[in-house]
Scaffold this motif. Structure first.
Motif, PDB file in Angstrom:
ATOM      1  N   VAL A  47       9.302   8.256   8.371  1.00  0.00           N
ATOM      2  CA  VAL A  47       9.399   7.456   9.598  1.00  0.00           C
ATOM      3  C   VAL A  47       9.632   5.984   9.278  1.00  0.00           C
ATOM      4  O   VAL A  47      10.455   5.318   9.917  1.00  0.00           O
ATOM      5  N   ILE A  48       8.945   5.464   8.257  1.00  0.00           N
ATOM      6  CA  ILE A  48       9.088   4.045   7.935  1.00  0.00           C
ATOM      7  C   ILE A  48      10.484   3.743   7.413  1.00  0.00           C
ATOM      8  O   ILE A  48      11.017   2.640   7.607  1.00  0.00           O
ATOM      9  N   VAL A  49      11.113   4.720   6.753  1.00  0.00           N
ATOM     10  CA  VAL A  49      12.503   4.539   6.311  1.00  0.00           C
ATOM     11  C   VAL A  49      13.435   4.489   7.517  1.00  0.00           C
ATOM     12  O   VAL A  49      14.320   3.627   7.615  1.00  0.00           O
ATOM     13  N   VAL A  50      13.245   5.418   8.453  1.00  0.00           N
ATOM     14  CA  VAL A  50      14.119   5.495   9.623  1.00  0.00           C
ATOM     15  C   VAL A  50      13.953   4.245  10.495  1.00  0.00           C
ATOM     16  O   VAL A  50      14.957   3.676  10.968  1.00  0.00           O
ATOM     17  N   THR A  51      12.729   3.806  10.720  1.00  0.00           N
ATOM     18  CA  THR A  51      12.531   2.612  11.543  1.00  0.00           C
ATOM     19  C   THR A  51      13.027   1.359  10.833  1.00  0.00           C
ATOM     20  O   THR A  51      13.514   0.425  11.468  1.00  0.00           O
ATOM     21  N   GLY A  52      12.911   1.340   9.500  1.00  0.00           N
ATOM     22  CA  GLY A  52      13.497   0.232   8.748  1.00  0.00           C
ATOM     23  C   GLY A  52      15.001   0.186   8.920  1.00  0.00           C
ATOM     24  O   GLY A  52      15.608  -0.885   9.032  1.00  0.00           O
ATOM     25  N   LEU A  98       1.362   3.773   8.416  1.00  0.00           N
ATOM     26  CA  LEU A  98       1.639   4.443   7.142  1.00  0.00           C
ATOM     27  C   LEU A  98       0.432   4.379   6.217  1.00  0.00           C
ATOM     28  O   LEU A  98       0.048   5.396   5.614  1.00  0.00           O
ATOM     29  N   CYS A  99      -0.167   3.204   6.107  1.00  0.00           N
ATOM     30  CA  CYS A  99      -1.341   3.050   5.230  1.00  0.00           C
ATOM     31  C   CYS A  99      -2.510   3.892   5.723  1.00  0.00           C
ATOM     32  O   CYS A  99      -3.276   4.440   4.920  1.00  0.00           O
ATOM     33  N   ALA A 100      -2.662   4.019   7.051  1.00  0.00           N
ATOM     34  CA  ALA A 100      -3.727   4.858   7.601  1.00  0.00           C
ATOM     35  C   ALA A 100      -3.502   6.319   7.227  1.00  0.00           C
ATOM     36  O   ALA A 100      -4.450   7.031   6.863  1.00  0.00           O
ATOM     37  N   ALA A 101      -2.248   6.774   7.308  1.00  0.00           N
ATOM     38  CA  ALA A 101      -1.938   8.158   6.938  1.00  0.00           C
ATOM     39  C   ALA A 101      -2.198   8.389   5.457  1.00  0.00           C
ATOM     40  O   ALA A 101      -2.760   9.418   5.060  1.00  0.00           O
ATOM     41  N   ILE A 102      -1.793   7.434   4.623  1.00  0.00           N
ATOM     42  CA  ILE A 102      -2.037   7.550   3.179  1.00  0.00           C
ATOM     43  C   ILE A 102      -3.534   7.524   2.897  1.00  0.00           C
ATOM     44  O   ILE A 102      -4.039   8.280   2.056  1.00  0.00           O
ATOM     45  N   GLY A 103      -4.251   6.659   3.615  1.00  0.00           N
ATOM     46  CA  GLY A 103      -5.702   6.586   3.437  1.00  0.00           C
ATOM     47  C   GLY A 103      -6.383   7.888   3.797  1.00  0.00           C
ATOM     48  O   GLY A 103      -7.294   8.346   3.085  1.00  0.00           O
ATOM     49  N   TRP A 104      -5.953   8.499   4.892  1.00  0.00           N
ATOM     50  CA  TRP A 104      -6.527   9.791   5.291  1.00  0.00           C
ATOM     51  C   TRP A 104      -6.264  10.835   4.219  1.00  0.00           C
ATOM     52  O   TRP A 104      -7.163  11.606   3.842  1.00  0.00           O
ATOM     53  N   ALA A 105      -5.035  10.870   3.687  1.00  0.00           N
ATOM     54  CA  ALA A 105      -4.708  11.847   2.649  1.00  0.00           C
ATOM     55  C   ALA A 105      -5.539  11.618   1.393  1.00  0.00           C
ATOM     56  O   ALA A 105      -6.021  12.570   0.762  1.00  0.00           O
ATOM     57  N   ALA A 151      18.509  -3.034  -1.155  1.00  0.00           N
ATOM     58  CA  ALA A 151      18.723  -1.777  -1.877  1.00  0.00           C
ATOM     59  C   ALA A 151      17.457  -1.353  -2.613  1.00  0.00           C
ATOM     60  O   ALA A 151      17.050  -0.182  -2.565  1.00  0.00           O
ATOM     61  N   VAL A 152      16.814  -2.311  -3.294  1.00  0.00           N
ATOM     62  CA  VAL A 152      15.573  -1.990  -4.011  1.00  0.00           C
ATOM     63  C   VAL A 152      14.485  -1.576  -3.022  1.00  0.00           C
ATOM     64  O   VAL A 152      13.678  -0.679  -3.304  1.00  0.00           O
ATOM     65  N   HIS A 153      14.457  -2.227  -1.860  1.00  0.00           N
ATOM     66  CA  HIS A 153      13.488  -1.904  -0.813  1.00  0.00           C
ATOM     67  C   HIS A 153      13.620  -0.431  -0.399  1.00  0.00           C
ATOM     68  O   HIS A 153      12.616   0.285  -0.258  1.00  0.00           O
ATOM     69  N   PHE A 154      14.860   0.037  -0.229  1.00  0.00           N
ATOM     70  CA  PHE A 154      15.090   1.434   0.149  1.00  0.00           C
ATOM     71  C   PHE A 154      14.733   2.379  -0.996  1.00  0.00           C
ATOM     72  O   PHE A 154      14.134   3.442  -0.768  1.00  0.00           O
ATOM     73  N   LEU A 155      15.083   2.017  -2.217  1.00  0.00           N
ATOM     74  CA  LEU A 155      14.792   2.885  -3.357  1.00  0.00           C
ATOM     75  C   LEU A 155      13.283   3.017  -3.581  1.00  0.00           C
ATOM     76  O   LEU A 155      12.796   4.088  -3.955  1.00  0.00           O
ATOM     77  N   LEU A 156      12.543   1.935  -3.334  1.00  0.00           N
ATOM     78  CA  LEU A 156      11.086   2.009  -3.463  1.00  0.00           C
ATOM     79  C   LEU A 156      10.499   2.891  -2.368  1.00  0.00           C
ATOM     80  O   LEU A 156       9.516   3.616  -2.594  1.00  0.00           O
ATOM     81  N   ALA A 157      11.106   2.857  -1.185  1.00  0.00           N
ATOM     82  CA  ALA A 157      10.677   3.758  -0.116  1.00  0.00           C
ATOM     83  C   ALA A 157      10.955   5.214  -0.500  1.00  0.00           C
ATOM     84  O   ALA A 157      10.173   6.118  -0.193  1.00  0.00           O
ATOM     85  N   THR A 158      12.060   5.442  -1.211  1.00  0.00           N
ATOM     86  CA  THR A 158      12.366   6.787  -1.696  1.00  0.00           C
ATOM     87  C   THR A 158      11.343   7.224  -2.745  1.00  0.00           C
ATOM     88  O   THR A 158      10.965   8.403  -2.803  1.00  0.00           O
ATOM     89  N   ALA A 159      10.881   6.287  -3.567  1.00  0.00           N
ATOM     90  CA  ALA A 159       9.827   6.598  -4.537  1.00  0.00           C
ATOM     91  C   ALA A 159       8.546   7.017  -3.822  1.00  0.00           C
ATOM     92  O   ALA A 159       7.839   7.938  -4.263  1.00  0.00           O
ATOM     93  N   LEU A 160       8.247   6.354  -2.703  1.00  0.00           N
ATOM     94  CA  LEU A 160       7.074   6.731  -1.914  1.00  0.00           C
ATOM     95  C   LEU A 160       7.218   8.148  -1.371  1.00  0.00           C
ATOM     96  O   LEU A 160       6.262   8.944  -1.421  1.00  0.00           O
ATOM     97  N   ILE A 161       8.397   8.481  -0.873  1.00  0.00           N
ATOM     98  CA  ILE A 161       8.647   9.840  -0.392  1.00  0.00           C
ATOM     99  C   ILE A 161       8.472  10.847  -1.523  1.00  0.00           C
ATOM    100  O   ILE A 161       7.928  11.938  -1.325  1.00  0.00           O
ATOM    101  N   THR A 162       8.902  10.474  -2.722  1.00  0.00           N
ATOM    102  CA  THR A 162       8.780  11.369  -3.882  1.00  0.00           C
ATOM    103  C   THR A 162       7.322  11.712  -4.159  1.00  0.00           C
ATOM    104  O   THR A 162       6.953  12.881  -4.308  1.00  0.00           O
ATOM    105  N   VAL A 163       6.475  10.698  -4.219  1.00  0.00           N
ATOM    106  CA  VAL A 163       5.061  10.919  -4.519  1.00  0.00           C
ATOM    107  C   VAL A 163       4.386  11.675  -3.371  1.00  0.00           C
ATOM    108  O   VAL A 163       3.554  12.562  -3.599  1.00  0.00           O
TER     109      VAL A 163
END
Length: 335
Positions: A47-52, A98-105, A151-163
């Motif tokens: 979602v954060i990628v799409v809204t970005g 996003l941080c709340a969802a990560i915190g819950w997980a 570009a780096v901002h998007f790639l780091l978001a992709t790294a987040l999706i990976t993890v």
């Protein structure tokens, strides 16, 4: 109604010193709860990628012209900033969701019994990636939407999706050593597919940086490359990924692979077909914003699909420590 237990001073001190351990002592989530929490973190990462992308496509990248405040005098967007300020500030606020969802997980993983250190570390990894990308997002604003930082901002978001995708997968597995389900040649073929997809996504950021959607109506620096030539190269890489996926499905059928890898490969192939249709339509219709945003969403699905193919090549059963032993009552009954 159960009475609320008294919280002693020692409890309060323990909660302050190590809140995760304090919660873990008092809460044991079910496996389904942990899986849902991990899935929620993955969904929010997409979602954060799409809204970005929506921020860029609506020209709201500098809707809040500074960071961490929205303006020099206001932490939030003001009515005078209009639509663009609301879009940019809204995307910043989604970082907290996003941080709340990560915190819950992370809390759910830490509280699971038996304790799975690897799962908890994946939750913390997501948190630090998200925080790093939030800071990088601020830098993107401060440097006026420089395309290389975008570009780096998007790639780091992709790294987040990976993890996040890896954590979601691990919640549905045990902690035993992974056992391969296919032979070495098939594994190597999948790694070629993963590498080609990484190149495809990276080149996609170059297409974005050289393309017309700069993210703001002001004069924004672009990557000095011919946009159409880069797009054609991106298309060639996309066809390579599609061909590799199609070939992989046939190879898996030929070696009588288990159902898991076959299903994941089929899913990826269907996602790629849909993404390809969107890509060609947006190219021949002069890049309408809605289709570009849908293409960004498709990029996330493609990468998740590739990761699922990779992770389906092995299984990780539960260890003996993960399997609860028989209770005293059951043992007595059997005796």
């Amino acid at each position: 109604m159960e009475p609320v237990p008294n919280v002693t001073r020692a409890d309060a001190v323990a909660a302050v010193r190590n809140p995760l351990a304090f919660i873990a002592e008092r809460w044991t989530p079910t496996n389904r709860t942990v899986q849902r929490a991990a899935l929620a973190a993955l969904v929010m990462a997409v979602v954060i990628v799409v809204t970005g992308g929506a921020v860029r496509l609506t020209g709201s990248g500098l809707g809040c012209p500074t960071w961490p405040k929205c303006t020099d005098d206001s932490l939030t967007a003001t009515s005078a900033m209009g639509f663009h300020g609301a879009i940019e500030f809204g995307n910043r606020m989604l970082t907290y969701v996003l941080c709340a969802a990560i915190g819950w997980a992370t809390i759910a993983a830490r509280s699971q019994k038996p304790y799975r250190r690897g799962l908890t570390r994946l939750g913390w990894a997501q948190f630090w990636i998200a925080m790093s990308n939030a800071v990088l997002g601020g830098i993107v604003v401060l440097v006026g939407l420089n395309p290389y930082t975008v570009a780096v901002h998007f790639l780091l978001a992709t790294a987040l999706i990976t993890v996040a995708a890896l954590m979601w997968q691990r919640t549905r597995e045990g902690d035993a050593a992974p056992r391969p389900l296919v032979g070495k040649p098939v594994q190597q073929m999948v790694w070629v597919l993963v590498t080609a997809t990484i190149l495809l996504i990276a080149l996609g950021t170059v297409v974005t940086g050289a393309g017309p959607h700069a993210g703001d109506s002001s004069e924004v620096e672009r990557i000095p490359l011919d946009w159409e030539n880069v797009t054609k190269l991106h298309s060639v890489l996309a066809w390579i990924v599609v061909t590799l996926t199609f070939a992989l499905w046939f190879v898996l059928k030929a070696v009588d692979a288990p159902k898991g890898p076959l299903d994941r490969t089929r899913d990826l192939f269907l996602i790629l077909l849909g993404q390809g249709v969107i890509g060609y339509v947006q190219y021949f219709t002069d890049l309408p914003e809605a289709l570009v945003g849908l293409h960004m969403f498709g990029s996330c699905l493609v990468w998740i699909g590739v990761l699922r193919v990779l992770l389906s090549l092995r299984e990780r059963p539960e260890t003996l420590a993960d399997v609860p032993g028989p209770s005293t009552e059951t043992t007595l009954t059997r005796a």
